[in-house]
Scaffold this motif. Structure first.
Motif, PDB file in Angstrom:
ATOM      1  N   PRO A  87      31.616  68.604  23.757  1.00  0.00           N
ATOM      2  CA  PRO A  87      33.059  68.363  23.909  1.00  0.00           C
ATOM      3  C   PRO A  87      33.470  68.159  25.366  1.00  0.00           C
ATOM      4  N   GLU A  88      32.788  68.811  26.288  1.00  0.00           N
ATOM      5  CA  GLU A  88      33.133  68.648  27.699  1.00  0.00           C
ATOM      6  C   GLU A  88      32.723  67.298  28.264  1.00  0.00           C
ATOM      7  N   ASP A  89      32.023  66.497  27.481  1.00  0.00           N
ATOM      8  CA  ASP A  89      31.716  65.121  27.904  1.00  0.00           C
ATOM      9  C   ASP A  89      32.880  64.169  27.616  1.00  0.00           C
ATOM     10  N   THR A  90      33.882  64.679  26.928  1.00  0.00           N
ATOM     11  CA  THR A  90      35.044  63.847  26.622  1.00  0.00           C
ATOM     12  C   THR A  90      35.707  63.373  27.900  1.00  0.00           C
ATOM     13  N   ALA A  91      35.837  62.057  28.034  1.00  0.00           N
ATOM     14  CA  ALA A  91      36.401  61.461  29.242  1.00  0.00           C
ATOM     15  C   ALA A  91      36.442  59.948  29.071  1.00  0.00           C
ATOM     16  N   LYS A  92      37.086  59.310  30.005  1.00  0.00           N
ATOM     17  CA  LYS A  92      36.990  57.858  30.087  1.00  0.00           C
ATOM     18  C   LYS A  92      35.853  57.551  31.054  1.00  0.00           C
ATOM     19  N   TYR A  93      34.960  56.710  30.618  1.00  0.00           N
ATOM     20  CA  TYR A  93      33.769  56.404  31.395  1.00  0.00           C
ATOM     21  C   TYR A  93      33.922  55.023  32.047  1.00  0.00           C
ATOM     22  N   TYR A  94      33.618  54.996  33.328  1.00  0.00           N
ATOM     23  CA  TYR A  94      33.780  53.786  34.123  1.00  0.00           C
ATOM     24  C   TYR A  94      32.447  53.332  34.703  1.00  0.00           C
ATOM     25  N   CYS A  95      32.269  52.043  34.703  1.00  0.00           N
ATOM     26  CA  CYS A  95      31.121  51.421  35.362  1.00  0.00           C
ATOM     27  C   CYS A  95      31.530  51.007  36.769  1.00  0.00           C
ATOM     28  N   ASN A  96      30.609  51.107  37.678  1.00  0.00           N
ATOM     29  CA  ASN A  96      30.885  50.824  39.091  1.00  0.00           C
ATOM     30  C   ASN A  96      29.736  50.015  39.678  1.00  0.00           C
ATOM     31  N   ALA A  97      30.082  49.090  40.547  1.00  0.00           N
ATOM     32  CA  ALA A  97      29.052  48.290  41.216  1.00  0.00           C
ATOM     33  C   ALA A  97      29.367  48.197  42.692  1.00  0.00           C
ATOM     34  N   MET A  98      28.351  48.342  43.468  1.00  0.00           N
ATOM     35  CA  MET A  98      28.484  48.187  44.914  1.00  0.00           C
ATOM     36  C   MET A  98      27.593  47.023  45.337  1.00  0.00           C
ATOM     37  N   LYS A  99      28.217  45.996  45.900  1.00  0.00           N
ATOM     38  CA  LYS A  99      27.487  44.805  46.322  1.00  0.00           C
ATOM     39  C   LYS A  99      28.018  44.351  47.662  1.00  0.00           C
ATOM     40  N   SER A 100      27.139  44.331  48.630  1.00  0.00           N
ATOM     41  CA  SER A 100      27.496  43.872  49.981  1.00  0.00           C
ATOM     42  C   SER A 100      28.726  44.599  50.503  1.00  0.00           C
ATOM     43  N   GLY A 101      28.790  45.889  50.235  1.00  0.00           N
ATOM     44  CA  GLY A 101      29.888  46.695  50.749  1.00  0.00           C
ATOM     45  C   GLY A 101      31.163  46.618  49.943  1.00  0.00           C
ATOM     46  N   ILE A 102      31.156  45.841  48.884  1.00  0.00           N
ATOM     47  CA  ILE A 102      32.356  45.709  48.046  1.00  0.00           C
ATOM     48  C   ILE A 102      32.139  46.491  46.759  1.00  0.00           C
ATOM     49  N   GLU A 103      33.107  47.351  46.454  1.00  0.00           N
ATOM     50  CA  GLU A 103      33.008  48.195  45.275  1.00  0.00           C
ATOM     51  C   GLU A 103      33.891  47.634  44.162  1.00  0.00           C
ATOM     52  N   THR A 104      33.343  47.595  42.974  1.00  0.00           N
ATOM     53  CA  THR A 104      34.061  47.066  41.819  1.00  0.00           C
ATOM     54  C   THR A 104      34.010  48.076  40.687  1.00  0.00           C
ATOM     55  N   TRP A 105      35.128  48.183  39.964  1.00  0.00           N
ATOM     56  CA  TRP A 105      35.214  49.083  38.818  1.00  0.00           C
ATOM     57  C   TRP A 105      35.542  48.311  37.557  1.00  0.00           C
ATOM     58  N   GLY A 106      35.022  48.792  36.447  1.00  0.00           N
ATOM     59  CA  GLY A 106      35.430  48.265  35.165  1.00  0.00           C
ATOM     60  C   GLY A 106      36.694  48.951  34.699  1.00  0.00           C
ATOM     61  N   GLN A 107      37.152  48.586  33.514  1.00  0.00           N
ATOM     62  CA  GLN A 107      38.412  49.129  33.001  1.00  0.00           C
ATOM     63  C   GLN A 107      38.210  50.462  32.285  1.00  0.00           C
ATOM     64  N   GLY A 108      36.975  50.798  31.989  1.00  0.00           N
ATOM     65  CA  GLY A 108      36.664  52.074  31.355  1.00  0.00           C
ATOM     66  C   GLY A 108      36.583  51.989  29.846  1.00  0.00           C
ATOM     67  N   THR A 109      35.861  52.941  29.283  1.00  0.00           N
ATOM     68  CA  THR A 109      35.756  53.071  27.834  1.00  0.00           C
ATOM     69  C   THR A 109      35.851  54.557  27.485  1.00  0.00           C
ATOM     70  N   GLN A 110      36.632  54.859  26.472  1.00  0.00           N
ATOM     71  CA  GLN A 110      36.912  56.246  26.133  1.00  0.00           C
ATOM     72  C   GLN A 110      35.811  56.839  25.265  1.00  0.00           C
ATOM     73  N   VAL A 111      35.380  58.024  25.644  1.00  0.00           N
ATOM     74  CA  VAL A 111      34.418  58.808  24.849  1.00  0.00           C
ATOM     75  C   VAL A 111      35.097  60.114  24.479  1.00  0.00           C
ATOM     76  N   THR A 112      35.135  60.393  23.191  1.00  0.00           N
ATOM     77  CA  THR A 112      35.717  61.639  22.703  1.00  0.00           C
ATOM     78  C   THR A 112      34.696  62.357  21.842  1.00  0.00           C
ATOM     79  N   VAL A 113      34.394  63.585  22.206  1.00  0.00           N
ATOM     80  CA  VAL A 113      33.409  64.388  21.479  1.00  0.00           C
ATOM     81  C   VAL A 113      34.134  65.543  20.812  1.00  0.00           C
ATOM     82  N   SER A 114      34.076  65.586  19.506  1.00  0.00           N
ATOM     83  CA  SER A 114      34.753  66.651  18.762  1.00  0.00           C
ATOM     84  C   SER A 114      33.794  67.816  18.524  1.00  0.00           C
TER      85      SER A 114
END
Length: 115
Positions: A87-114
């Protein structure tokens, strides 16, 4: 600039598994570091795992032994296989990329653990 799109989140019972995907708009082989982060409601975003361009992976203590970071260069996609979810893994999960000093984020995907 690379663009990232996550998918694979959902609702799962404790002890279950999910595999998150992060598709990049371009080649991931040229990206220095790709990572997964998560943010639970009311908490700061935290690092979960990352993979260097040489394929080495690193995990937060909370993820070690349960999560596996992998990549498919042909599909320009990275994955986070999550097993034995809690249950403590419940969160919105984001992907991140670092390329040539530029950081990019995705919009996220929700994970809910009951429980």
């Amino acid at each position: 600039q690379v663009q990232l799109v996550e998918s694979g989140g959902g609702l799962v019972q404790a002890g279950g598994s999910l595999r998150l995907s992060c598709a990049a708009s371009g080649s991931i082989s040229s990206i220095n570091v790709m990572g997964w982060y998560r943010q639970a409601p009311g908490k700061q975003r935290e690092w979960v795992a990352h993979m260097n361009s040489d394929g080495r992976t690193f995990y937060a203590d909370s993820a070690k032994g349960r999560f596996t970071f992998s990549r498919d260069n042909a599909k320009n996609t990275v994955y986070l296989q999550m097993n034995s979810l809690k249950p403590e893994d419940t969160a919105k999960y984001y992907c991140n990329a670092m390329k040539s000093g530029i950081e990019t984020w995705g919009q996220g995907t929700q994970v809910t653990v009951s429980s």
